[in-house]
Design a protein around this motif. Structure first.
Motif, PDB file in Angstrom:
ATOM      1  N   ARG A   6       6.600  -2.953   4.724  1.00  0.00           N
ATOM      2  CA  ARG A   6       5.573  -2.584   3.751  1.00  0.00           C
ATOM      3  C   ARG A   6       4.186  -2.974   4.276  1.00  0.00           C
ATOM      4  NH1 ARG A   6       5.542  -5.898  -0.160  1.00  0.00           N
ATOM      5  NH2 ARG A   6       7.065  -7.345   0.707  1.00  0.00           N
ATOM      6  N   ILE A   7       3.199  -2.108   4.080  1.00  0.00           N
ATOM      7  CA  ILE A   7       1.814  -2.430   4.395  1.00  0.00           C
ATOM      8  C   ILE A   7       1.248  -3.216   3.222  1.00  0.00           C
ATOM      9  CG2 ILE A   7      -0.469  -1.488   4.899  1.00  0.00           C
ATOM     10  CD1 ILE A   7       0.994   1.074   5.873  1.00  0.00           C
ATOM     11  N   VAL A   8       0.675  -4.374   3.506  1.00  0.00           N
ATOM     12  CA  VAL A   8       0.185  -5.226   2.418  1.00  0.00           C
ATOM     13  C   VAL A   8      -1.314  -5.489   2.506  1.00  0.00           C
ATOM     14  CG1 VAL A   8       2.421  -6.341   2.150  1.00  0.00           C
ATOM     15  CG2 VAL A   8       0.734  -7.355   3.667  1.00  0.00           C
ATOM     16  N   GLU A   9      -1.963  -4.993   3.525  1.00  0.00           N
ATOM     17  CA  GLU A   9      -3.410  -5.186   3.692  1.00  0.00           C
ATOM     18  C   GLU A   9      -4.095  -3.873   3.354  1.00  0.00           C
ATOM     19  OE1 GLU A   9      -5.751  -7.830   6.887  1.00  0.00           O
ATOM     20  OE2 GLU A   9      -4.808  -6.055   7.718  1.00  0.00           O
TER      21      GLU A   9
ATOM     22  N   ARG B 265       0.541  -0.988  -4.886  1.00  0.00           N
ATOM     23  CA  ARG B 265       1.530  -1.371  -5.900  1.00  0.00           C
ATOM     24  C   ARG B 265       1.728  -2.879  -5.848  1.00  0.00           C
ATOM     25  NH1 ARG B 265       7.188  -2.229  -6.498  1.00  0.00           N
ATOM     26  NH2 ARG B 265       8.009  -1.383  -8.473  1.00  0.00           N
ATOM     27  N   MET B 266       1.687  -3.526  -7.001  1.00  0.00           N
ATOM     28  CA  MET B 266       1.911  -4.956  -7.109  1.00  0.00           C
ATOM     29  C   MET B 266       3.137  -5.176  -7.994  1.00  0.00           C
ATOM     30  SD  MET B 266      -2.058  -5.967  -7.992  1.00  0.00           S
ATOM     31  CE  MET B 266      -2.047  -4.889  -9.451  1.00  0.00           C
ATOM     32  N   GLU B 267       4.024  -6.055  -7.569  1.00  0.00           N
ATOM     33  CA  GLU B 267       5.237  -6.331  -8.344  1.00  0.00           C
ATOM     34  C   GLU B 267       5.468  -7.832  -8.436  1.00  0.00           C
ATOM     35  OE1 GLU B 267      10.101  -5.639  -8.295  1.00  0.00           O
ATOM     36  OE2 GLU B 267       8.836  -4.711  -6.751  1.00  0.00           O
ATOM     37  N   ILE B 268       5.647  -8.317  -9.656  1.00  0.00           N
ATOM     38  CA  ILE B 268       6.018  -9.708  -9.870  1.00  0.00           C
ATOM     39  C   ILE B 268       7.533  -9.782  -9.985  1.00  0.00           C
ATOM     40  CG2 ILE B 268       5.813 -11.718 -11.372  1.00  0.00           C
ATOM     41  CD1 ILE B 268       3.168 -10.645 -12.353  1.00  0.00           C
TER      42      ILE B 268
ATOM     43  N   VAL C 176       0.880  -1.174   0.000  1.00  0.00           N
ATOM     44  CA  VAL C 176       0.000   0.000   0.000  1.00  0.00           C
ATOM     45  C   VAL C 176       0.914   1.219   0.000  1.00  0.00           C
ATOM     46  CG1 VAL C 176      -1.758   1.291   1.255  1.00  0.00           C
ATOM     47  CG2 VAL C 176      -1.848  -1.221   1.200  1.00  0.00           C
ATOM     48  N   VAL C 177       0.955   1.934  -1.118  1.00  0.00           N
ATOM     49  CA  VAL C 177       1.879   3.065  -1.249  1.00  0.00           C
ATOM     50  C   VAL C 177       1.234   4.386  -0.841  1.00  0.00           C
ATOM     51  CG1 VAL C 177       3.284   1.961  -3.016  1.00  0.00           C
ATOM     52  CG2 VAL C 177       1.289   3.308  -3.702  1.00  0.00           C
ATOM     53  N   GLU C 178      -0.081   4.403  -0.766  1.00  0.00           N
ATOM     54  CA  GLU C 178      -0.778   5.615  -0.319  1.00  0.00           C
ATOM     55  C   GLU C 178      -2.084   5.203   0.360  1.00  0.00           C
ATOM     56  OE1 GLU C 178      -2.717   9.752  -2.106  1.00  0.00           O
ATOM     57  OE2 GLU C 178      -1.367   8.542  -3.351  1.00  0.00           O
TER      58      GLU C 178
END
Length: 369
Positions: free
Chosen positions: A63-66, A74-77, A45-47
């Motif tokens: 990093r916040i992921v929820e 932001r999603m990164e593979i 979660v970038v913002e």
């Protein structure tokens, strides 16, 4: 197939949810990496949006992921080559699909699903229930989480995403078309399904009620502390403990990059590794678990961490094929250098996952002398 763990039955009944989220690769990376392939999906979660600002009051570099509706995500593979080295993000091409309230990959994949051709942003009412195209990117993509959909809340508290990633000059759109048409698909294509956790779950339940959605138990019965549950963050790790041929070595601190080594080894060496989490930071990631179906008694549950292990070159992970993936983080694991190994560089790619959708990548490099 990498399987997610289900929440306890009491949690399902209480919150009206049927599946927990976790990073979900459609096809797990091999124990031994022999080709270029996706290895992990990193969500951040970038913002923050306007909902539940107290969910991040505990200071943490993780990093916040929820996420909640209105958050920018932001999603990164991460795609690695045969040596376990990540391909540069700007060399990748990607396409991102929101799965909505129905599967869009695997055995239930519906190639004629009309939502696959619809841009999410152009929908008259875009919610988490919608099946649509989020957009195109390189190795990563950003979007703003749409409004919560009633079906998504009623059946699960995850936002499933299917991503197509291409490398070495291939195009994700061509990969996607080939898959939908059932034709040949380039080996430079990867298909990844994963889930973005929506929450914290107790605030999400309160928010769903404010939208008029049915909840299993009125959130008014929840004790106040459960609404202070923190947003899930990536696993916080401190160091890698190492034993070489049963001899303890100096532990390696795990930095933000997750790149460790090189560690000098010899043919025939046995290497025992154990990742040590940050206990203080992980305590802040504990979540509330209901005791019963009434909804007014909760316990604090520590977050469970597991690790998915892949190796490159001649580096062996004995017994890996006999294990379900991923394995508990608290248990050390053994790697081995074959006695006939020639000098060179090999790597262990360790993806640490929690039970609410976060992934953290650690790469350990070994130099065979």
């Amino acid at each position: 197939m990498h399987r997610c763990s289900r929440p306890p039955a009491a949690l399902v009944a209480l919150a009206g949810l049927s599946a927990s989220a976790c990073g979900l690769l459609e096809i797990d990376p091999a124990y031994t990496i022999t080709r270029t392939e996706p290895i992990a999906v990193l969500v951040e979660v970038v913002e923050l949006g306007p909902l539940d600002p107290a969910r991040v009051y505990l200071p943490s570099p993780g990093r916040i992921v929820e996420a909640l509706p209105g958050d920018r995500v932001r999603m990164e593979i991460v795609v690695v080559d045969v040596d376990g080295v990540p391909l540069p993000e700007d060399t990748l091409d990607s396409l991102w699909i929101q799965c909505g309230d129905s599967p869009c990959t695997g055995a239930a994949f519906a190639s004629d699903e009309p939502g696959f051709d619809l841009d999410c942003a152009e929908l008259e009412a875009w919610t988490t229930d919608s099946v649509c195209r989020l957009g195109e990117g390189q190795g990563s993509f950003e979007f703003t989480v749409p409004e919560l959909g009633e079906s998504m809340f009623a059946h699960r508290h995850i936002k499933e995403v299917s991503a197509v990633v291409a490398w070495d000059g291939e195009r994700a759109e061509r990969c996607w078309t080939g898959r939908r048409e059932g034709g040949a698909v380039s080996p430079n294509c990867g298909f990844v399904r994963f889930a973005i956790d929506l929450g914290p779950v107790w605030f999400l339940t309160l928010y769903a009620e404010s939208l008029g959605f049915a909840t299993a138990i009125p959130p008014s019965l929840f004790p106040a502390p459960v609404f202070e549950q923190q947003a899930n963050r990536e696993p916080m790790l401190t160091q890698l403990e190492i034993q070489l041929n049963d001899e303890p070595q100096a532990p390696l601190p795990i930095s933000a990059s997750g790149q460790l080594g090189p560690i000098e080894v010899q043919p025939g060496d046995s290497i025992e590794l154990q990742i040590i989490p940050d206990e203080i930071a992980q305590f802040g990631q504990a979540s509330f678990l209901p005791f019963d179906y009434v909804g007014n008694a909760f316990a604090l549950r520590p977050e469970k961490l597991r690790v998915r292990i892949s190796t490159t070159g001649v580096l062996e992970y004995p017994g890996g094929e006999d294990e379900s993936r991923p394995r508990p983080l608290e248990a050390p694991f053994l790697l081995r250098i074959p006695s006939a190994a020639e000098p060179g560089t090999v790597r262990a790619i360790l993806v640490v996952v929690d039970d609410r959708g976060a992934e953290r990548l650690v790469s350990v490099e070994f130099e065979i002398q």
